[in-house]
Design an enzyme around this catalytic site. Structure first.
Site, mmCIF file in Angstrom:
data_model
loop_
_atom_site.group_PDB
_atom_site.id
_atom_site.type_symbol
_atom_site.label_atom_id
_atom_site.label_comp_id
_atom_site.label_asym_id
_atom_site.label_seq_id
_atom_site.Cartn_x
_atom_site.Cartn_y
_atom_site.Cartn_z
ATOM 1 N N ASP A 1 27.598 30.324 31.761
ATOM 2 C CA ASP A 1 28.982 29.976 31.485
ATOM 3 C C ASP A 1 29.360 30.472 30.089
ATOM 4 O OD1 ASP A 1 31.038 27.568 32.766
ATOM 5 O OD2 ASP A 1 31.385 28.236 30.708
ATOM 6 N N ASN B 1 33.730 21.180 40.637
ATOM 7 C CA ASN B 1 35.085 20.698 40.412
ATOM 8 C C ASN B 1 35.973 21.282 41.508
ATOM 9 O OD1 ASN B 1 34.334 19.379 38.001
ATOM 10 N ND2 ASN B 1 34.540 21.288 36.858
ATOM 11 N N GLY C 1 39.484 19.053 38.120
ATOM 12 C CA GLY C 1 39.235 19.843 36.913
ATOM 13 C C GLY C 1 38.874 21.285 37.179
ATOM 14 N N THR D 1 39.276 25.059 37.240
ATOM 15 C CA THR D 1 40.148 26.001 36.518
ATOM 16 C C THR D 1 40.044 27.424 37.051
ATOM 17 O OG1 THR D 1 38.449 26.402 34.831
ATOM 18 C CG2 THR D 1 40.044 24.649 34.381
ATOM 19 N N HIS E 1 37.664 30.104 42.558
ATOM 20 C CA HIS E 1 36.621 30.783 43.338
ATOM 21 C C HIS E 1 35.455 29.798 43.302
ATOM 22 C CE1 HIS E 1 34.261 34.696 44.334
ATOM 23 N NE2 HIS E 1 33.360 33.702 44.331
ATOM 24 N N HIS F 1 32.448 27.552 42.864
ATOM 25 C CA HIS F 1 31.297 27.681 41.965
ATOM 26 C C HIS F 1 30.678 26.320 41.725
ATOM 27 C CE1 HIS F 1 34.973 27.145 39.557
ATOM 28 N NE2 HIS F 1 34.236 26.451 38.711
HETATM 29 P P1 5GP Z 1 35.781 24.972 36.482
HETATM 30 O O1 5GP Z 1 36.529 24.348 35.343
HETATM 31 O O2 5GP Z 1 36.711 25.766 37.372
HETATM 32 O O3 5GP Z 1 34.910 24.028 37.250
HETATM 33 O O4 5GP Z 1 34.755 25.975 35.825
HETATM 34 C C1 5GP Z 1 35.093 27.264 35.415
HETATM 35 C C2 5GP Z 1 34.068 27.667 34.406
HETATM 36 O O5 5GP Z 1 34.143 29.069 34.236
HETATM 37 C C3 5GP Z 1 34.267 27.036 33.030
HETATM 38 O O6 5GP Z 1 33.113 26.279 32.684
HETATM 39 C C4 5GP Z 1 34.481 28.241 32.110
HETATM 40 O O7 5GP Z 1 33.886 28.089 30.836
HETATM 41 C C5 5GP Z 1 33.868 29.380 32.901
HETATM 42 N N1 5GP Z 1 34.468 30.680 32.634
HETATM 43 C C6 5GP Z 1 35.783 30.969 32.574
HETATM 44 N N2 5GP Z 1 35.978 32.285 32.341
HETATM 45 C C7 5GP Z 1 34.734 32.835 32.259
HETATM 46 C C8 5GP Z 1 34.275 34.186 32.027
HETATM 47 O O8 5GP Z 1 35.026 35.148 31.852
HETATM 48 N N3 5GP Z 1 32.914 34.355 32.000
HETATM 49 C C9 5GP Z 1 32.041 33.336 32.195
HETATM 50 N N4 5GP Z 1 30.738 33.626 32.140
HETATM 51 N N5 5GP Z 1 32.437 32.056 32.419
HETATM 52 C C10 5GP Z 1 33.771 31.820 32.458
HETATM 53 ZN ZN ZN Z 2 37.183 35.273 43.930
#
Ligand code: 5GP
Ligand code: ZN
Length: 114
Positions: A30, A87, A93, A95, A98, A100
């Site tokens: 991350d 999330n 939460g 963001t 896609h 993950h």
């Molecule tokens: P979410 O908030 O959707 O559960 O998690 C998205 C995660 O993607 C966040 O922890 C954020 O730090 C990570 N993230 C966002 N943009 C990038 C990126 O360009 N590269 C990497 N390696 N992680 C990213």
């Molecule tokens: Zn995608």
């Protein structure tokens, strides 16, 4: 999907610190780690969230957890423990739209989550 950040990482259009890849998934660090180990495991196929899991694609969820199991052992987390987070949607939460799973470890986790 052309405007999806994680699809761009899958397609090597955006660089990421990749630590695992097979025919179905990739795992990478991350960019904004919330613990000493913070790895994202994602399907190569664009699936927006758990809301789009059905009979046709459910096997990816098991596969992702097998990969998490392997990475947790490799990172020395298996004995001490770790947290797996998904999330889903705005209130969850999420963001990046896609699917993950976060593998978080290397420190004590708190409960309840924020
Ligand atoms: P979410 O908030 O959707 O559960 O998690 C998205 C995660 O993607 C966040 O922890 C954020 O730090 C990570 N993230 C966002 N943009 C990038 C990126 O360009 N590269 C990497 N390696 N992680 C990213
Ligand atoms: Zn995608």
């Amino acid at each position: 999907m052309s405007d999806c950040l994680f699809c761009k990482i899958v397609n090597d259009e955006i660089k990421a610190s990749k630590i695992y890849e097979d025919e179905k998934v990739i795992a990478f660090n991350d960019i904004n780690p919330q613990s000493p180990v913070h790895i994202l495991v994602i399907p190569k196929q664009h699936i927006p969230s758990i809301n789009q899991i059905d009979e046709s694609n459910q096997s990816i969820i098991g596969h992702i957890h097998l990969v998490i199991n392997k990475l947790a052992k490799e990172k020395g987390l298996a004995d001490k423990g770790y947290r797996i987070v998904n999330n889903c949607g705005k209130d969850g939460g999420q963001t990046v739209n896609h699917l993950h799973f976060h593998l978080l470890g290397g420190r004590d986790m708190q409960w309840p989550p924020g």
